[in-house]
Motif scaffolding. Structure first.
Motif, PDB file in Angstrom:
ATOM      1  N   ASP A   1     126.039  79.826  51.504  1.00  0.00           N
ATOM      2  CA  ASP A   1     127.405  78.833  51.344  1.00  0.00           C
ATOM      3  C   ASP A   1     127.013  77.719  52.117  1.00  0.00           C
ATOM      4  N   GLU A   2     126.539  77.817  52.559  1.00  0.00           N
ATOM      5  CA  GLU A   2     126.208  76.369  53.940  1.00  0.00           C
ATOM      6  C   GLU A   2     124.506  75.814  53.515  1.00  0.00           C
ATOM      7  N   THR A   3     124.133  74.610  53.394  1.00  0.00           N
ATOM      8  CA  THR A   3     122.931  74.277  53.496  1.00  0.00           C
ATOM      9  C   THR A   3     123.028  73.587  55.151  1.00  0.00           C
ATOM     10  N   PHE A   4     121.546  74.032  55.797  1.00  0.00           N
ATOM     11  CA  PHE A   4     121.261  74.325  57.052  1.00  0.00           C
ATOM     12  C   PHE A   4     120.419  72.825  57.283  1.00  0.00           C
ATOM     13  N   LYS A   5     120.535  71.811  58.326  1.00  0.00           N
ATOM     14  CA  LYS A   5     119.365  71.024  57.970  1.00  0.00           C
ATOM     15  C   LYS A   5     119.131  69.970  59.778  1.00  0.00           C
ATOM     16  N   VAL A   6     117.931  70.187  59.665  1.00  0.00           N
ATOM     17  CA  VAL A   6     116.957  70.196  61.229  1.00  0.00           C
ATOM     18  C   VAL A   6     118.332  68.950  62.310  1.00  0.00           C
TER      19      VAL A   6
ATOM     20  N   VAL B   1     114.517  80.293  69.174  1.00  0.00           N
ATOM     21  CA  VAL B   1     114.404  81.613  68.652  1.00  0.00           C
ATOM     22  C   VAL B   1     114.564  81.621  66.585  1.00  0.00           C
ATOM     23  N   TYR B   2     114.202  82.508  65.865  1.00  0.00           N
ATOM     24  CA  TYR B   2     113.909  82.399  64.597  1.00  0.00           C
ATOM     25  C   TYR B   2     115.152  83.385  64.109  1.00  0.00           C
ATOM     26  N   VAL B   3     115.422  81.879  63.086  1.00  0.00           N
ATOM     27  CA  VAL B   3     117.509  82.637  62.576  1.00  0.00           C
ATOM     28  C   VAL B   3     116.905  82.519  61.221  1.00  0.00           C
ATOM     29  N   ASN B   4     117.239  83.725  60.861  1.00  0.00           N
ATOM     30  CA  ASN B   4     117.663  83.439  58.899  1.00  0.00           C
ATOM     31  C   ASN B   4     118.582  83.672  58.613  1.00  0.00           C
ATOM     32  N   ILE B   5     118.947  81.918  57.904  1.00  0.00           N
ATOM     33  CA  ILE B   5     120.141  81.232  57.826  1.00  0.00           C
ATOM     34  C   ILE B   5     120.334  81.261  56.461  1.00  0.00           C
ATOM     35  N   ALA B   6     119.402  82.272  55.313  1.00  0.00           N
ATOM     36  CA  ALA B   6     119.870  82.483  54.262  1.00  0.00           C
ATOM     37  C   ALA B   6     121.226  83.694  54.326  1.00  0.00           C
ATOM     38  N   LYS B   7     121.294  83.833  55.518  1.00  0.00           N
ATOM     39  CA  LYS B   7     122.507  85.093  55.643  1.00  0.00           C
ATOM     40  C   LYS B   7     123.609  83.718  55.586  1.00  0.00           C
ATOM     41  N   ASN B   8     123.721  82.899  54.873  1.00  0.00           N
ATOM     42  CA  ASN B   8     124.617  81.899  54.631  1.00  0.00           C
ATOM     43  C   ASN B   8     124.724  81.006  53.800  1.00  0.00           C
TER      44      ASN B   8
ATOM     45  N   GLY C   1     123.480  76.953  69.051  1.00  0.00           N
ATOM     46  CA  GLY C   1     122.015  76.244  69.356  1.00  0.00           C
ATOM     47  C   GLY C   1     122.027  75.505  68.219  1.00  0.00           C
ATOM     48  N   VAL C   2     120.564  74.694  69.025  1.00  0.00           N
ATOM     49  CA  VAL C   2     120.491  73.512  67.888  1.00  0.00           C
ATOM     50  C   VAL C   2     119.712  73.535  66.667  1.00  0.00           C
ATOM     51  N   ILE C   3     119.555  73.341  65.186  1.00  0.00           N
ATOM     52  CA  ILE C   3     118.200  73.701  63.960  1.00  0.00           C
ATOM     53  C   ILE C   3     117.744  72.579  64.561  1.00  0.00           C
ATOM     54  N   GLU C   4     115.725  72.804  65.534  1.00  0.00           N
ATOM     55  CA  GLU C   4     115.008  72.417  65.246  1.00  0.00           C
ATOM     56  C   GLU C   4     113.915  72.829  64.033  1.00  0.00           C
ATOM     57  N   GLU C   5     114.120  73.309  63.202  1.00  0.00           N
ATOM     58  CA  GLU C   5     113.220  72.826  61.391  1.00  0.00           C
ATOM     59  C   GLU C   5     113.385  73.860  61.222  1.00  0.00           C
ATOM     60  N   VAL C   6     113.566  72.762  59.862  1.00  0.00           N
ATOM     61  CA  VAL C   6     114.021  74.390  58.888  1.00  0.00           C
ATOM     62  C   VAL C   6     112.901  74.787  57.738  1.00  0.00           C
ATOM     63  N   ILE C   7     112.365  75.917  57.447  1.00  0.00           N
ATOM     64  CA  ILE C   7     111.396  76.300  56.364  1.00  0.00           C
ATOM     65  C   ILE C   7     111.960  77.119  55.124  1.00  0.00           C
ATOM     66  N   ASP C   8     110.922  76.325  54.372  1.00  0.00           N
ATOM     67  CA  ASP C   8     112.140  77.140  53.186  1.00  0.00           C
ATOM     68  C   ASP C   8     113.126  77.453  52.846  1.00  0.00           C
ATOM     69  N   ASP C   9     114.520  76.826  53.288  1.00  0.00           N
ATOM     70  CA  ASP C   9     115.648  77.221  53.103  1.00  0.00           C
ATOM     71  C   ASP C   9     116.231  78.471  54.056  1.00  0.00           C
ATOM     72  N   ARG C  10     115.203  79.267  54.173  1.00  0.00           N
ATOM     73  CA  ARG C  10     115.531  80.736  54.203  1.00  0.00           C
ATOM     74  C   ARG C  10     115.252  80.770  55.489  1.00  0.00           C
TER      75      ARG C  10
END
Length: 101
Positions: free
Chosen positions: A67-72, A58-65, A31-40
């Motif tokens: 080592d990576e910085t995710f952005k919209v 879908v809400y995804v917990n990006i804190a599981k990785n 999928g494609v990130i639409e919005e990032v919330i508090d880097d978590r």
């Protein structure tokens, strides 16, 4: 001798509980990130899913990785336990998340 036996039993129980609690990826989607919330966390719009099991936002917990910085706008591949919570937006138990080129 009795203390050693009790300690051994306790250690075996702890290891068996840890082994049973280990989660494994049972489903994935891209999928494609639409919005990032508090880097978590992030709201991800699903573009490809196995067997069309999930769609939409879908809400995804990006804190599981960490080592990576995710952005919209980033395209991500998400692994989860196969269960989708019927909330708005949908929520999953994120197990893996990685950038896709």
């Amino acid at each position: 001798m009795k203390k050693a036996f009790i300690l051994l039993i306790t250690v075996l129980i702890c290891f068996s509980l840890l082994f049973m609690c280990k989660s494994e990826v049972k489903a994935t989607f891209v999928g494609v990130i639409e919005e990032v919330i508090d880097d978590r966390g992030a709201f991800v719009y699903v573009t490809e899913a196995e067997n069309n099991a999930i769609s939409g936002i879908v809400y995804v917990n990006i804190a599981k990785n960490p080592d990576e910085t995710f952005k919209v706008g980033d395209k991500v591949k998400v692994g989860y336990d196969g269960t989708v919570q019927p909330t708005a937006p949908m929520t999953i138990t994120t197990l893996t998340v990685e950038l896709v080129e």
